[in-house]
Design a protein around this motif. Structure first.
Motif, PDB file in Angstrom:
ATOM      1  N   ALA A 241      37.043  35.617  38.689  1.00  0.00           N
ATOM      2  CA  ALA A 241      37.668  36.924  38.919  1.00  0.00           C
ATOM      3  C   ALA A 241      37.548  37.809  37.686  1.00  0.00           C
ATOM      4  CB  ALA A 241      39.134  36.734  39.306  1.00  0.00           C
ATOM      5  N   PHE A 242      37.747  37.233  36.518  1.00  0.00           N
ATOM      6  CA  PHE A 242      37.641  37.990  35.268  1.00  0.00           C
ATOM      7  C   PHE A 242      36.231  38.555  35.111  1.00  0.00           C
ATOM      8  CE2 PHE A 242      36.828  38.146  30.655  1.00  0.00           C
ATOM      9  CZ  PHE A 242      37.861  38.969  30.251  1.00  0.00           C
ATOM     10  N   THR A 243      35.229  37.740  35.412  1.00  0.00           N
ATOM     11  CA  THR A 243      33.847  38.187  35.301  1.00  0.00           C
ATOM     12  C   THR A 243      33.550  39.328  36.271  1.00  0.00           C
ATOM     13  OG1 THR A 243      33.155  35.969  34.613  1.00  0.00           O
ATOM     14  CG2 THR A 243      31.433  37.439  35.444  1.00  0.00           C
ATOM     15  N   ASP A 244      34.199  39.293  37.445  1.00  0.00           N
ATOM     16  CA  ASP A 244      33.997  40.337  38.457  1.00  0.00           C
ATOM     17  C   ASP A 244      34.934  41.523  38.264  1.00  0.00           C
ATOM     18  OD1 ASP A 244      32.080  38.745  39.632  1.00  0.00           O
ATOM     19  OD2 ASP A 244      33.439  37.902  41.136  1.00  0.00           O
ATOM     20  N   ASN A 245      35.680  41.548  37.136  1.00  0.00           N
ATOM     21  CA  ASN A 245      36.615  42.631  36.835  1.00  0.00           C
ATOM     22  C   ASN A 245      37.756  42.726  37.838  1.00  0.00           C
ATOM     23  OD1 ASN A 245      35.353  43.599  34.446  1.00  0.00           O
ATOM     24  ND2 ASN A 245      33.785  44.574  35.715  1.00  0.00           N
ATOM     25  N   ARG A 246      38.082  41.596  38.467  1.00  0.00           N
ATOM     26  CA  ARG A 246      39.247  41.541  39.353  1.00  0.00           C
ATOM     27  C   ARG A 246      40.416  40.994  38.530  1.00  0.00           C
ATOM     28  NH1 ARG A 246      38.631  37.727  42.711  1.00  0.00           N
ATOM     29  NH2 ARG A 246      36.576  36.911  42.145  1.00  0.00           N
ATOM     30  N   VAL A 247      40.987  41.872  37.737  1.00  0.00           N
ATOM     31  CA  VAL A 247      41.957  41.456  36.736  1.00  0.00           C
ATOM     32  C   VAL A 247      43.198  40.835  37.362  1.00  0.00           C
ATOM     33  CG1 VAL A 247      43.425  42.245  34.845  1.00  0.00           C
ATOM     34  CG2 VAL A 247      41.112  43.171  35.103  1.00  0.00           C
ATOM     35  N   GLN A 248      43.707  41.441  38.436  1.00  0.00           N
ATOM     36  CA  GLN A 248      44.917  40.914  39.058  1.00  0.00           C
ATOM     37  C   GLN A 248      44.674  39.514  39.614  1.00  0.00           C
ATOM     38  OE1 GLN A 248      46.820  43.568  41.810  1.00  0.00           O
ATOM     39  NE2 GLN A 248      48.308  42.044  42.502  1.00  0.00           N
ATOM     40  N   ASP A 249      43.510  39.307  40.218  1.00  0.00           N
ATOM     41  CA  ASP A 249      43.185  37.979  40.748  1.00  0.00           C
ATOM     42  C   ASP A 249      43.049  36.963  39.617  1.00  0.00           C
ATOM     43  OD1 ASP A 249      43.164  39.006  43.292  1.00  0.00           O
ATOM     44  OD2 ASP A 249      40.982  39.217  43.404  1.00  0.00           O
ATOM     45  N   ALA A 250      42.463  37.392  38.506  1.00  0.00           N
ATOM     46  CA  ALA A 250      42.344  36.498  37.351  1.00  0.00           C
ATOM     47  C   ALA A 250      43.725  36.107  36.843  1.00  0.00           C
ATOM     48  CB  ALA A 250      41.535  37.165  36.248  1.00  0.00           C
ATOM     49  N   GLU A 251      44.611  37.104  36.769  1.00  0.00           N
ATOM     50  CA  GLU A 251      45.974  36.834  36.305  1.00  0.00           C
ATOM     51  C   GLU A 251      46.672  35.819  37.203  1.00  0.00           C
ATOM     52  OE1 GLU A 251      50.104  39.371  35.550  1.00  0.00           O
ATOM     53  OE2 GLU A 251      48.621  40.025  37.031  1.00  0.00           O
ATOM     54  N   GLU A 252      46.591  36.030  38.510  1.00  0.00           N
ATOM     55  CA  GLU A 252      47.246  35.121  39.446  1.00  0.00           C
ATOM     56  C   GLU A 252      46.674  33.706  39.343  1.00  0.00           C
ATOM     57  OE1 GLU A 252      49.818  35.531  41.278  1.00  0.00           O
ATOM     58  OE2 GLU A 252      50.103  37.675  40.933  1.00  0.00           O
ATOM     59  N   ALA A 253      45.357  33.606  39.236  1.00  0.00           N
ATOM     60  CA  ALA A 253      44.723  32.294  39.162  1.00  0.00           C
ATOM     61  C   ALA A 253      45.138  31.552  37.900  1.00  0.00           C
ATOM     62  CB  ALA A 253      43.202  32.441  39.221  1.00  0.00           C
ATOM     63  N   TRP A 254      45.152  32.253  36.766  1.00  0.00           N
ATOM     64  CA  TRP A 254      45.488  31.588  35.509  1.00  0.00           C
ATOM     65  C   TRP A 254      46.972  31.255  35.412  1.00  0.00           C
ATOM     66  CZ3 TRP A 254      41.776  35.263  32.553  1.00  0.00           C
ATOM     67  CH2 TRP A 254      40.487  34.693  32.541  1.00  0.00           C
ATOM     68  N   LEU A 255      47.833  32.056  36.032  1.00  0.00           N
ATOM     69  CA  LEU A 255      49.246  31.689  36.077  1.00  0.00           C
ATOM     70  C   LEU A 255      49.451  30.430  36.902  1.00  0.00           C
ATOM     71  CD1 LEU A 255      50.930  35.200  36.433  1.00  0.00           C
ATOM     72  CD2 LEU A 255      51.079  33.661  34.460  1.00  0.00           C
ATOM     73  N   GLN A 256      48.673  30.300  37.972  1.00  0.00           N
ATOM     74  CA  GLN A 256      48.705  29.061  38.763  1.00  0.00           C
ATOM     75  C   GLN A 256      48.166  27.892  37.947  1.00  0.00           C
ATOM     76  OE1 GLN A 256      49.938  28.218  41.819  1.00  0.00           O
ATOM     77  NE2 GLN A 256      50.921  30.226  41.759  1.00  0.00           N
ATOM     78  N   ALA A 257      47.116  28.144  37.163  1.00  0.00           N
ATOM     79  CA  ALA A 257      46.571  27.090  36.305  1.00  0.00           C
ATOM     80  C   ALA A 257      47.627  26.617  35.315  1.00  0.00           C
ATOM     81  CB  ALA A 257      45.334  27.597  35.565  1.00  0.00           C
ATOM     82  N   TRP A 258      48.384  27.553  34.731  1.00  0.00           N
ATOM     83  CA  TRP A 258      49.459  27.194  33.810  1.00  0.00           C
ATOM     84  C   TRP A 258      50.455  26.251  34.508  1.00  0.00           C
ATOM     85  CZ3 TRP A 258      51.274  28.189  28.769  1.00  0.00           C
ATOM     86  CH2 TRP A 258      52.633  27.945  28.553  1.00  0.00           C
ATOM     87  N   ASN A 259      50.808  26.580  35.746  1.00  0.00           N
ATOM     88  CA  ASN A 259      51.786  25.774  36.480  1.00  0.00           C
ATOM     89  C   ASN A 259      51.278  24.364  36.762  1.00  0.00           C
ATOM     90  OD1 ASN A 259      53.615  27.907  36.585  1.00  0.00           O
ATOM     91  ND2 ASN A 259      52.835  28.662  38.534  1.00  0.00           N
ATOM     92  N   HIS A 260      49.957  24.195  36.834  1.00  0.00           N
ATOM     93  CA  HIS A 260      49.370  22.885  37.140  1.00  0.00           C
ATOM     94  C   HIS A 260      48.754  22.217  35.918  1.00  0.00           C
ATOM     95  CE1 HIS A 260      49.514  24.664  41.243  1.00  0.00           C
ATOM     96  NE2 HIS A 260      49.711  23.421  41.607  1.00  0.00           N
ATOM     97  N   ALA A 261      48.936  22.806  34.740  1.00  0.00           N
ATOM     98  CA  ALA A 261      48.308  22.255  33.537  1.00  0.00           C
ATOM     99  C   ALA A 261      48.836  20.854  33.259  1.00  0.00           C
ATOM    100  CB  ALA A 261      48.574  23.158  32.340  1.00  0.00           C
ATOM    101  N   ALA A 271      46.964  30.171  28.410  1.00  0.00           N
ATOM    102  CA  ALA A 271      47.601  31.347  27.813  1.00  0.00           C
ATOM    103  C   ALA A 271      46.597  32.162  27.012  1.00  0.00           C
ATOM    104  CB  ALA A 271      48.762  30.910  26.925  1.00  0.00           C
ATOM    105  N   SER A 272      45.654  31.481  26.348  1.00  0.00           N
ATOM    106  CA  SER A 272      44.616  32.186  25.590  1.00  0.00           C
ATOM    107  C   SER A 272      43.741  33.020  26.510  1.00  0.00           C
ATOM    108  CB  SER A 272      43.752  31.174  24.828  1.00  0.00           C
ATOM    109  OG  SER A 272      44.498  30.489  23.857  1.00  0.00           O
ATOM    110  N   ALA A 273      43.524  32.538  27.719  1.00  0.00           N
ATOM    111  CA  ALA A 273      42.735  33.306  28.680  1.00  0.00           C
ATOM    112  C   ALA A 273      43.527  34.482  29.247  1.00  0.00           C
ATOM    113  CB  ALA A 273      42.272  32.387  29.811  1.00  0.00           C
ATOM    114  N   LEU A 274      44.835  34.293  29.433  1.00  0.00           N
ATOM    115  CA  LEU A 274      45.668  35.352  30.010  1.00  0.00           C
ATOM    116  C   LEU A 274      45.921  36.506  29.039  1.00  0.00           C
ATOM    117  CD1 LEU A 274      48.299  33.189  31.892  1.00  0.00           C
ATOM    118  CD2 LEU A 274      47.020  35.076  32.931  1.00  0.00           C
ATOM    119  N   ALA A 275      46.040  36.198  27.771  1.00  0.00           N
ATOM    120  CA  ALA A 275      46.450  37.213  26.801  1.00  0.00           C
ATOM    121  C   ALA A 275      45.591  38.475  26.820  1.00  0.00           C
ATOM    122  CB  ALA A 275      46.472  36.606  25.396  1.00  0.00           C
TER     123      ALA A 275
END
Length: 400
Positions: A241-261, A271-275
């Motif tokens: 999503a980040f590569t495709d400039n879909r920032v909101q989708d990237a944010e949602e995906a990485w927040l989910q990744a944090w929850n499953h880390a 967190a380094s990716a989200l910042a």
């Protein structure tokens, strides 16, 4: 554990062997850590090795060092284990120079083992990234060499060669050599991993995330599907999503990744990716205090990227970084970039001292848009950076 159980039942020291058993399991994952703690609880009376293992797992590195100082052994293998744990404790306290010194001496005294060699490599990575090293690229290069040495040693006696490969991957990524990091995870002819190493779930997990940072999303999704690991899946979705400039989708995906880390290092990675998105961040205060410098870097990037002020905050942070790190750090940053080093030209500052901007070398950041582009260019390095040893114990008794 059956061997230890039978040995203790036959009269072997429960205090010592359950301590060793816990160290063998290690604390690389929450599941392993729970098992290790249970095994250490069987060490009665509490052996110094068990006490040190528990203290390191809890982040009480001073207590670990105190436990180890009170214990000595004539057995070479025990001496090697003690050096490994002392290196881990010194690294946890942020005393990277001491950790490296202990590791080098331990490796010299016990060349038959790879544990001290690997711990030294990890301490070098920590010093290069978090310890204000005067020569971070040299630290990463030396860490890579030692990790490969440990890998080859373990291959010779069919030990766990994947652990040092993961360290070599981190060293390569921190040196921004993503292609080399990728080759380490792949079997021939594309890479250098042995077939059984390339099949290891730890290396496949790493290769999936590396593939995503390299834009190889078909490959990344293929590996992630076979892993069935929600952290890996969401991390890859975020990079796509980040590569495709879909920032909101990237944010949602990485927040989910944090929850499953699976661990703190994975949360720090996320967190380094989200910042750089400048949007929501998870609760970074839940990370252990040993990651405080990395967390500060993440918060700095997030503040700059979420600020409406194009220059003021950037100048403040750059000024703070310059005052903190000094000319030696700036000179190290300039190595190989064509920058003259020393003080920057009048009216300009060096880039922020942070993972996301490190890959930008000594190029001057003129405005917030340029910083954003620097963050984008540095995304591989941002994702791959890890905080070092932290609270993870691995293979402390591999010197046999």
């Amino acid at each position: 554990m059956e061997f230890v159980t039978k040995g203790v039942a036959a009269g072997a020291s429960a205090s010592y062997w359950w301590a060793r058993a816990g160290l063998t399991i290690g604390t690389g994952t929450q599941h392993d850590a729970a098992i290790a703690r249970e095994l250490w609880s069987r060490s009665v009376p509490k052996h110094p090795l068990a006490a040190a293992g528990e203290a390191i797992e809890e982040g009480d590195y001073a207590a670990a060092e105190k436990s180890l100082e009170s214990w000595s052994s004539e057995d070479p293998n025990d001496q090697s284990i003690k050096s490994i744990l002392q290196t881990a404790a010194a690294t946890g306290r942020g005393d990277f120079n001491r950790a490296i010194k202990i590791g080098i001496e331990g490796a010299a005294d016990h060349p038959e083992g790879s544990g001290n060699t690997l711990r030294t490599a990890e301490a070098l990575i920590s010093r290069g990234h978090h310890g204000l090293s005067e020569h971070p690229l040299s630290d990463f290069a030396r860490a890579f060499e030692l990790a490969i040495q440990a890998r080859d040693s373990r291959r010779a006696w069919l030990g766990d060669s994947v652990a040092p490969i993961l360290t070599a991957v981190r060293a390569s990524a921190l040196a921004t050599d993503i292609d080399q990091a990728w080759r380490l995870t792949q079997a021939p002819p594309e890479g250098t991993a042995l077939p059984h190493e390339a099949r290891d779930i730890r290396l496949r997990r790493e290769s999936a995330i590396l593939a995503a940072t390299m834009g190889r999303f078909e490959n990344a999704h293929s590996v992630a599907k076979s892993l069935d690991d929600p952290f890996v899946t969401h991390t890859i979705e975020g990079w796509e999503a980040f590569t495709d400039n879909r920032v909101q989708d990237a944010e949602e995906a990485w927040l989910q990744a944090w929850n499953h880390a699976p661990n703190d290092t994975s949360r720090l990675q996320t967190a380094s990716a989200l910042a750089p998105l400048g949007k929501r961040l998870p609760d970074l205060d839940t990370l252990p205090g040993e990651y405080s410098l990395a967390v500060d870097n993440i918060k700095t990037i997030h503040e700059v990227m979420s600020s409406d002020d194009e220059m003021s905050l950037l100048r403040v942070r750059a000024s703070e970084s310059e005052q903190t790190h000094g000319p030696a750090r700036r000179k190290a940053r300039c190595a190989g970039t064509g920058c003259r080093g020393g003080s920057p030209p009048r009216g300009r500052r060096h880039p922020l001292e942070s993972p996301a901007v490190d890959a930008y070398g000594c190029r001057q950041i003129r405005d917030r848009r340029e910083l954003r582009e620097g963050v984008r260019r540095g995304r591989h390095c941002t994702l791959a950076r890890r905080p070092g040893l932290g609270r993870t114990l691995r293979d402390p008794d591999d010197s046999v």
